[in-house]
Each structure stands twice: as structure tokens, then as C-alpha cells.
Enzyme design. Structure first.
Site, PDB file in Angstrom:
ATOM      1  N   GLU A  97       0.825  -1.194   0.000  1.00 56.47           N
ATOM      2  CA  GLU A  97       0.000   0.000   0.000  1.00 56.47           C
ATOM      3  C   GLU A  97       0.865   1.252   0.000  1.00 56.47           C
ATOM      4  O   GLU A  97       1.949   1.270   0.578  1.00 56.47           O
ATOM      5  CB  GLU A  97      -0.929  -0.012   1.217  1.00 56.47           C
ATOM      6  CG  GLU A  97      -1.892  -1.173   1.110  1.00 56.47           C
ATOM      7  CD  GLU A  97      -2.920  -1.233   2.222  1.00 56.47           C
ATOM      8  OE1 GLU A  97      -2.667  -0.680   3.297  1.00 56.47           O
ATOM      9  OE2 GLU A  97      -3.968  -1.831   1.984  1.00 56.47           O
ATOM     10  N   CYS A 143       3.418   8.466   1.237  1.00 49.70           N
ATOM     11  CA  CYS A 143       3.926   7.496   2.209  1.00 49.70           C
ATOM     12  C   CYS A 143       4.163   6.171   1.479  1.00 49.70           C
ATOM     13  O   CYS A 143       3.248   5.595   0.895  1.00 49.70           O
ATOM     14  CB  CYS A 143       2.925   7.333   3.344  1.00 49.70           C
ATOM     15  SG  CYS A 143       3.424   6.106   4.566  1.00 49.70           S
ATOM     16  N   CYS A 150       5.816  -7.008   7.261  1.00 51.04           N
ATOM     17  CA  CYS A 150       6.913  -6.586   8.135  1.00 51.04           C
ATOM     18  C   CYS A 150       7.191  -7.680   9.148  1.00 51.04           C
ATOM     19  O   CYS A 150       6.278  -8.330   9.650  1.00 51.04           O
ATOM     20  CB  CYS A 150       6.564  -5.288   8.860  1.00 51.04           C
ATOM     21  SG  CYS A 150       7.964  -4.614   9.792  1.00 51.04           S
ATOM     22  N   CYS A 154       5.667  -5.319  15.888  1.00 48.85           N
ATOM     23  CA  CYS A 154       5.186  -4.370  16.886  1.00 48.85           C
ATOM     24  C   CYS A 154       3.719  -4.688  17.164  1.00 48.85           C
ATOM     25  O   CYS A 154       2.935  -4.892  16.237  1.00 48.85           O
ATOM     26  CB  CYS A 154       5.343  -2.932  16.381  1.00 48.85           C
ATOM     27  SG  CYS A 154       7.041  -2.554  15.925  1.00 48.85           S
ATOM     28  N   CYS A 157       0.665  -2.607  15.543  1.00 48.57           N
ATOM     29  CA  CYS A 157       0.696  -2.276  14.111  1.00 48.57           C
ATOM     30  C   CYS A 157       0.007  -3.358  13.286  1.00 48.57           C
ATOM     31  O   CYS A 157       0.312  -4.540  13.432  1.00 48.57           O
ATOM     32  CB  CYS A 157       2.146  -2.127  13.677  1.00 48.57           C
ATOM     33  SG  CYS A 157       2.359  -1.910  11.913  1.00 48.57           S
ATOM     34  N   CYS A 373      -1.337   5.905  10.047  1.00 47.37           N
ATOM     35  CA  CYS A 373      -0.142   5.201  10.540  1.00 47.37           C
ATOM     36  C   CYS A 373      -0.516   3.864  11.149  1.00 47.37           C
ATOM     37  O   CYS A 373      -1.385   3.795  12.011  1.00 47.37           O
ATOM     38  CB  CYS A 373       0.535   5.995  11.649  1.00 47.37           C
ATOM     39  SG  CYS A 373       1.223   7.530  11.132  1.00 47.37           S
TER      40      CYS A 373
HETATM   41  N1  SAH Z   1       8.591   0.322  10.134  1.00 43.62           N
HETATM   42  C1  SAH Z   1       8.937   1.677  10.346  1.00 43.62           C
HETATM   43  C2  SAH Z   1       8.178   2.615   9.449  1.00 43.62           C
HETATM   44  C3  SAH Z   1       6.689   2.377   9.273  1.00 43.62           C
HETATM   45  S1  SAH Z   1       5.634   2.594  10.632  1.00 43.62           S
HETATM   46  C4  SAH Z   1       8.736   2.062  11.794  1.00 43.62           C
HETATM   47  O1  SAH Z   1       8.121   1.316  12.519  1.00 43.62           O
HETATM   48  O2  SAH Z   1       9.239   3.108  12.181  1.00 43.62           O
HETATM   49  C5  SAH Z   1       5.359   4.326  10.768  1.00 43.62           C
HETATM   50  C6  SAH Z   1       4.947   4.780  12.191  1.00 43.62           C
HETATM   51  O3  SAH Z   1       3.626   4.329  12.524  1.00 43.62           O
HETATM   52  C7  SAH Z   1       5.856   4.251  13.282  1.00 43.62           C
HETATM   53  O4  SAH Z   1       6.316   5.311  14.077  1.00 43.62           O
HETATM   54  C8  SAH Z   1       4.951   3.313  14.086  1.00 43.62           C
HETATM   55  O5  SAH Z   1       5.359   3.268  15.430  1.00 43.62           O
HETATM   56  C9  SAH Z   1       3.600   3.946  13.872  1.00 43.62           C
HETATM   57  N2  SAH Z   1       2.450   3.047  14.079  1.00 43.62           N
HETATM   58  C10 SAH Z   1       2.390   1.719  13.878  1.00 43.62           C
HETATM   59  N3  SAH Z   1       1.165   1.254  14.179  1.00 43.62           N
HETATM   60  C11 SAH Z   1       0.440   2.311  14.588  1.00 43.62           C
HETATM   61  C12 SAH Z   1      -0.922   2.475  15.008  1.00 43.62           C
HETATM   62  N4  SAH Z   1      -1.749   1.451  15.063  1.00 43.62           N
HETATM   63  N5  SAH Z   1      -1.338   3.713  15.336  1.00 43.62           N
HETATM   64  C13 SAH Z   1      -0.484   4.763  15.250  1.00 43.62           C
HETATM   65  N6  SAH Z   1       0.786   4.680  14.834  1.00 43.62           N
HETATM   66  C14 SAH Z   1       1.246   3.456  14.513  1.00 43.62           C
HETATM   67 FE1  SF4 Z   2       6.977  -3.044  11.102  1.00 39.73          FE
HETATM   68 FE2  SF4 Z   2       4.725  -1.874  11.873  1.00 39.73          FE
HETATM   69 FE3  SF4 Z   2       6.729  -2.190  13.620  1.00 39.73          FE
HETATM   70 FE4  SF4 Z   2       6.974  -0.409  11.636  1.00 39.73          FE
HETATM   71  S1  SF4 Z   2       5.483  -0.327  13.312  1.00 39.73           S
HETATM   72  S2  SF4 Z   2       8.502  -1.929  12.296  1.00 39.73           S
HETATM   73  S3  SF4 Z   2       5.841  -1.475  10.004  1.00 39.73           S
HETATM   74  S4  SF4 Z   2       5.571  -3.851  12.625  1.00 39.73           S
END
Ligand code: SAH
Ligand code: SF4
Length: 381
Positions: A97, A143, A150, A154, A157, A373
């Protein structure tokens, strides 16, 4: 993980590689410039209609099994706020995406660059006038994804739920940008565009391809490096490598917690590189004049959003040339956290600001279409 070491798309080729290709095929080196112009500047998805290239060269390139490699836009979802989420498909059937955010999400506000100044100015004017909802095309942020899924896992996410399928090639990363620019008919000379590598995937776990894509975007597409930001979950050795790159985007680090106990629970990667290692890498990161490093901090209700957590962040980040972006958790199916109340987000912000850390609240864009995000998960309906 299967990696595509043989890249069949011309969008992955540097100018040197294109020159090697055309000369190997028996053509003069200047043809490489014409190919690059057609694909990176005119955004052609095929060389067939490119009239200044000799037919022989076009058919030889095809016989080599090479194609331009533009992603296909499979689906497009448009939010009430103007954000567009694209489902982009590649040759092998995988998809990612990509998101277009008119006027951005204030992620770059106050980061020491021109893009950051523009966001500050817009924040100020938005506070003065009530939002008209009028679409302007003066500024937008794209973006971009770096991997299919991934591996970092996390807990908040949605992308994490996919696991990782494979790395994207440089051309697949650049192709997302070009496909969106073409869809919006963007004139890069006139319109101010920003790129954030904050879509699906961890860019620093696909480091070589990601960096090659950056160089192609700068050298071939014409994007200034100061208009790009990469976000990492904290792959510490790659942060060191990234600091040594002669051409690089701005750096954002997803901190998300004040200490190991909390961070381990929400970001298991903390067991490999803990908060202290991450902060040390940030402290040692060589910044350009006026540049600030960004810490991203996702606020999860009742988990990492207490005033004492803000104070701990301020204490530990003291002395780092940085700003903080707060992101209120964006909900989605399969992820069991809640969004904190806005007053709590404001309180967190004011503690950090009071401690001398410039802190901004990212505005959610396209939440209604799962484009915000952490919501990217190829949500089809
Ligand atoms: N993988 C990289 C870049 C993509 S994520 C990273 O994790 O930094 C981009 C941002 O979205 C990150 O700062 C992550 O912590 C945040 N993010 C992930 N899941 C989220 C959610 N459910 N709500 C808000 N921010 C989120
Ligand atoms: Fe991967 Fe989502 Fe963690 Fe970013 S926030 S490193 S996309 S699992």
C-alpha cells in the site's frame, strides 16, 4: 526470506547500469539518458511508445526480459479528508500500500528543513481559520512501503499481522512514488512534494534496496533529499550506516516507550537493541546544519501515555538534537489497544514541550479508509 537479487525492472537501474546495458546491446551511451528520461521523468510504463528510441534497442531490451516495472494500481480508496490509499501490485502478484496525503500530516513540522517550515506555517494558519475542506494542491506527502509486510512484530501495528513476505526492489519502491505522481499528474517543478518511508515494512531491514531507491529518487526523479524522511523501528547498526551516507533522507526513530520494560512489551525488537542502545545511536547520529532527528511516539491508552512516561522520555532524550511526533494510536481489527483521550495527548505534549523538546501531534489522515499510521494491511473492504 526470498530476495529478488535479479531485478527485471528498469526502474531499479542507475544511470551507470542503464549505460552498461545499452552499450552492451551495441548502442551509444546517450541512449541511457533517454531511457531514464522516459521512465523516471515522463513516467512511461512502457518503452513501446517512446519515439526517440530506436526500435532495435526497444526489442533488445524486451528480449533481455526487462520491462519498465511500474506497479499496477489495483485499488484506490479515497478518504473524506482527501487522503488516497493505493493497493499497488507487482509482477509476481505481491502487493503493498502507498498513501497520498494532501497537505501532509505535520510529521515534518519543525524538523529544521524547508518542508518543516511549511508545515509550521500551515499549523499556524489552520489554527486561525476554520478548515474549509477546500482541496489545495500546493503540497502533499507520499507514504511509501519498503517491504511486503513486516517482520518486526510491533504489537500495535496492523502491518505486523502480515509477517514479512519479501523485500521490495529499488524499482518497486521508486515505482510507488512514480505511480502516485502520475495518478495526480504532479509537476515536480511547481508542487512541493514530500516522501516518507513509513508505509509497510522496516526500511532498515531492506537497507541496500531502500538506499538505492533514495539515490534514484534524488538523481533520476529529482526529489531533494531534504524532502524525504525514513522511519525505523530501531535497527541500531543500520542507523550507524545511514549516518555515513553522503545522500540520505531525514531520520525518524519510532521510540514509542520511555524504558525497556514497556518497550519490550509493545516492540519485541527491544530485546535485541534496547532503549539505551537506541538513544546512544540517536545521540551519535551526525545531523546536517539545522537538522533535527525525529522521535515518533505512538500513544497507547494506559500503556505508555502517562505523565511520568513523558517525564522519563524528556530525561533520557535530553541533549539529543531532536523533536518528537506524537501519534495517537490508530485502531484496527486484530490489534488490542485503545486511543488515548485528546486531553491526555495534549498533556503528554505539554510535559515534553515544558522540558524543552519541540513536540507535535501528528494529525491522523485517512483513518476512515485504513490509511493512517499503522493501519496498512491491504484492507480491501
Ligand atoms: N517500520 C517503520 C516505518 C513504518 S511505521 C517504523 O516502525 O518506524 C510508521 C509509524 O507508525 C511508526 O512510528 C509506528 O510506530 C507507527 N504506528 C504503527 N502502528 C500504529 C498504530 N496502530 N497507530 C499509530 N501509529 C502506529
Ligand atoms: Fe513493522 Fe509496523 Fe513495527 Fe513499523 S510499526 S517496524 S511497520 S511492525
Amino acid at each position: 526470506m526470498p530476495d529478488m537479487s535479479i531485478q527485471n525492472e528498469l526502474l531499479s537501474f542507475s544511470n551507470q547500469e542503464l549505460t552498461d546495458l545499452v552499450t552492451r546491446l551495441g548502442h551509444p551511451g546517450f541512449r541511457a539518458r533517454q531511457v531514464a528520461e522516459a521512465i523516471f521523468r515522463q513516467r512511461r510504463d512502457s518503452l513501446v511508445g517512446v519515439s526517440n528510441l530506436p526500435l532495435a534497442l526497444k526489442s533488445q531490451i524486451a528480449e533481455e526480459g526487462l520491462s519498465v516495472g511500474f506497479p499496477r494500481i489495483h485499488q484506490k480508496f479515497t478518504s473524506t479528508d482527501g487522503t488516497v490509499r493505493y493497493l499497488m501490485g507487482f509482477a509476481d502478484g505481491e502487493s503493498v500500500e502507498t498513501v497520498w496525503m494532501p497537505e501532509g500530516d505535520f510529521g515534518e513540522a519543525g524538523d529544521g528543513t524547508e518542508a518543516g517550515q511549511e508545515e509550521l506555517a500551515q499549523l499556524a494558519s489552520d489554527e486561525k481559520r476554520t478548515h474549509t475542506g477546500k482541496k489545495t494542491r500546493s503540497r502533499a506527502t507520499i507514504c511509501v512501503s519498503s517491504q511486503v509486510g513486516c517482520a518486526v512484530n510491533c504489537q500495535f501495528c496492523l502491518t505486523a499481522l502480515l509477517g514479512v513476505k519479501r523485500n521490495l526492489t529499488p524499482g518497486e519502491i521508486v515505482g510507488q512514488v512514480l505511480a502516485v505522481l502520475r495518478d495526480h499528474d504532479v509537476n515536480l517543478q511547481r508542487e512541493r512534494m514530500n516522501i516518507v518511508f513509513m508505509g509497510m515494512g522496516e526500511p532498515f531491514l531492506n537497507y541496500e534496496n531502500f538506499m538505492k531507491a533514495v539515490r534514484l529518487l534524488v538523481e533520476e526523479v529529482g526529489f531533494p533529499e531534504s524532502r524525504m524522511t525514513v522511519s525505523t523501528s530501531g535497527i541500531v547498526p543500520r542507523i550507524g550506516d545511514f549516518g555515513k551516507e553522503p545522500v540520505r533522507p531525514k531520520l525518524a526513530i519510532s521510540l514509542n516507550a520511555p524504558n525497556d520494560a514497556i518497550r519490550e512489551r509493545i516492540m519485541p525488537i527491544t530485546r535485541k537493541w534496547n532503549v539505551q542502545m537506541l538513544l546512544d545511536a540517536a545521540r551519535q547520529f551526525p545531523l546536517r546544519p539545522r537538522e533535527l532527528l525525529t522521535f515518533e511516539y505512538v500513544l497507547l491508552d494506559g500503556v505508555n501515555d502517562a505523565p511520568e512516561h513523558a517525564r522519563e522520555v524528556a530525561r533520557r532524550a535530553a541533549g539529543i538534537q531532536c523533536k518528537v511526533n506524537l501519534i495517537a494510536f490508530n485502531p484496527g481489527p486484530g490489534v488490542n489497544y485503545a486511543m488515548p483521550a485528546h486531553s491526555r495527548v495534549r498533556e503528554f505534549q505539554s510535559i515534553l514541550v515544558g522540558a524543552g523538546l519541540p513536540t507535535f501531534i501528528r494529525r491522523p489522515r485517512g483513518r476512515d479508509i485504513y490509511a493512517a499510521c499503522g493501519q496498512l494491511k491491504r484492507t480491501v473492504s
